[in-house]
Design a protein around this motif. Structure first.
Motif, PDB file in Angstrom:
ATOM      1  N   LEU A  49       0.812  -1.224   0.000  1.00  0.00           N
ATOM      2  CA  LEU A  49       0.000   0.000   0.000  1.00  0.00           C
ATOM      3  C   LEU A  49       0.846   1.274   0.000  1.00  0.00           C
ATOM      4  CD1 LEU A  49      -2.865  -1.177   2.388  1.00  0.00           C
ATOM      5  CD2 LEU A  49      -2.801  -1.212  -0.121  1.00  0.00           C
ATOM      6  N   PRO A  50       1.928   1.357   0.808  1.00  0.00           N
ATOM      7  CA  PRO A  50       2.761   2.564   0.725  1.00  0.00           C
ATOM      8  C   PRO A  50       3.389   2.768  -0.650  1.00  0.00           C
ATOM      9  CG  PRO A  50       3.208   1.364   2.752  1.00  0.00           C
ATOM     10  CD  PRO A  50       2.336   0.477   1.922  1.00  0.00           C
ATOM     11  N   SER A  51       3.709   1.666  -1.327  1.00  0.00           N
ATOM     12  CA  SER A  51       4.336   1.800  -2.644  1.00  0.00           C
ATOM     13  C   SER A  51       3.397   2.443  -3.649  1.00  0.00           C
ATOM     14  CB  SER A  51       4.799   0.430  -3.159  1.00  0.00           C
ATOM     15  OG  SER A  51       3.714  -0.335  -3.646  1.00  0.00           O
ATOM     16  N   ILE A  52       2.094   2.212  -3.499  1.00  0.00           N
ATOM     17  CA  ILE A  52       1.118   2.816  -4.412  1.00  0.00           C
ATOM     18  C   ILE A  52       1.071   4.331  -4.234  1.00  0.00           C
ATOM     19  CG2 ILE A  52      -1.368   2.988  -4.887  1.00  0.00           C
ATOM     20  CD1 ILE A  52      -1.539  -0.008  -4.443  1.00  0.00           C
ATOM     21  N   VAL A  53       1.270   4.778  -3.003  1.00  0.00           N
ATOM     22  CA  VAL A  53       1.286   6.216  -2.718  1.00  0.00           C
ATOM     23  C   VAL A  53       2.613   6.831  -3.143  1.00  0.00           C
ATOM     24  CG1 VAL A  53       1.169   7.952  -0.900  1.00  0.00           C
ATOM     25  CG2 VAL A  53      -0.334   5.948  -0.803  1.00  0.00           C
ATOM     26  N   ASP A  54       3.726   6.178  -2.775  1.00  0.00           N
ATOM     27  CA  ASP A  54       5.055   6.744  -3.016  1.00  0.00           C
ATOM     28  C   ASP A  54       5.530   6.576  -4.459  1.00  0.00           C
ATOM     29  OD1 ASP A  54       5.086   7.327  -0.329  1.00  0.00           O
ATOM     30  OD2 ASP A  54       6.179   5.503   0.227  1.00  0.00           O
ATOM     31  N   ASP A  55       5.109   5.492  -5.096  1.00  0.00           N
ATOM     32  CA  ASP A  55       5.570   5.194  -6.455  1.00  0.00           C
ATOM     33  C   ASP A  55       4.410   4.570  -7.236  1.00  0.00           C
ATOM     34  OD1 ASP A  55       7.159   4.826  -8.659  1.00  0.00           O
ATOM     35  OD2 ASP A  55       8.162   3.032  -7.895  1.00  0.00           O
ATOM     36  N   PRO A  56       3.435   5.380  -7.638  1.00  0.00           N
ATOM     37  CA  PRO A  56       2.213   4.849  -8.266  1.00  0.00           C
ATOM     38  C   PRO A  56       2.512   4.084  -9.545  1.00  0.00           C
ATOM     39  CG  PRO A  56       1.962   7.169  -7.689  1.00  0.00           C
ATOM     40  CD  PRO A  56       3.409   6.844  -7.538  1.00  0.00           C
TER      41      PRO A  56
END
Length: 199
Positions: A49-56
């Motif tokens: 989930l953080p990767s979707i925010v930080d690196d969509p």
């Protein structure tokens, strides 16, 4: 996970998304739980989930796989509803899906248009030095071609889950989106477009 690089993270979450989208939420949960009981929630909360925010995701097809996968996790996995920790991850997952769907080009027929654009080399000028590499590039492939409308599928599945478990799901949706009225209204709008009512 401590030594992960951005490229490793992108590849790992893309693999997770494809597994869930193809084989279902429980396959993902069971395999990671066999390594460590808390690993599925930890993987979602601290990696995916953080990767979707930080690196969509960088294109529509990659976005589509994530939307389908996260929808299946939201609506198929008892793990995300069976504990306080699981429900916290459920809310983060809903927020992540909504952030992906915020892409204005994420429309019902966008994927076929995207594939046609990727395959169109008609405007390319031949150059002996560069054309060989360009034509060697793999064509884009929709790995989930059977899912024609990921947004519609998300709304239909979320509506089904809400209808069968209203007392649990509606408060979770409210908690997840209360800090962002714009996103909350966007979800309501999606339901209205589908001829459904949320709440």
């Amino acid at each position: 996970l401590q030594s992960k690089t951005p490229r490793y993270t992108r590849l790992a979450v893309a693999f997770f998304a494809l597994v869930v989208a193809t084989y279902g939420a429980e396959t993902f949960v069971q395999h990671l739980s066999s390594v460590q009981q808390t690993l599925p929630l930890q993987t979602l909360q601290f990696l995916w989930l953080p990767s979707i925010v930080d690196d969509p995701p960088r294109n529509l097809l990659e976005t589509k796989v994530h939307v389908v996968a996260l929808t299946r996790l939201l609506c198929e996995s008892p793990l995300l509803l069976s504990s306080t920790d699981g429900q916290s991850v459920w809310k983060l997952t809903l927020t992540a899906v909504m952030s992906l769907l915020a892409n204005k080009s994420f429309a019902k027929h966008a994927f076929s248009d995207y594939l046609e654009t990727q395959d169109d080399n008609s405007s390319m000028v031949y150059d002996a030095q560069y054309s060989q590499l360009s034509y060697a590039r793999k064509a884009a492939v929709d790995l989930l071609a059977h899912v024609n409308d990921p947004k519609g599928s998300f709304i239909a599945q979320l509506n089904s889950l809400t209808s069968s478990n209203r007392d649990t799901i509606l408060p979770l949706i409210h908690d997840a989106l209360q800090s962002n009225p714009k996103v909350s209204e966007s979800l309501q709008s999606m339901f209205r477009e589908a001829g459904l009512t949320l709440g």
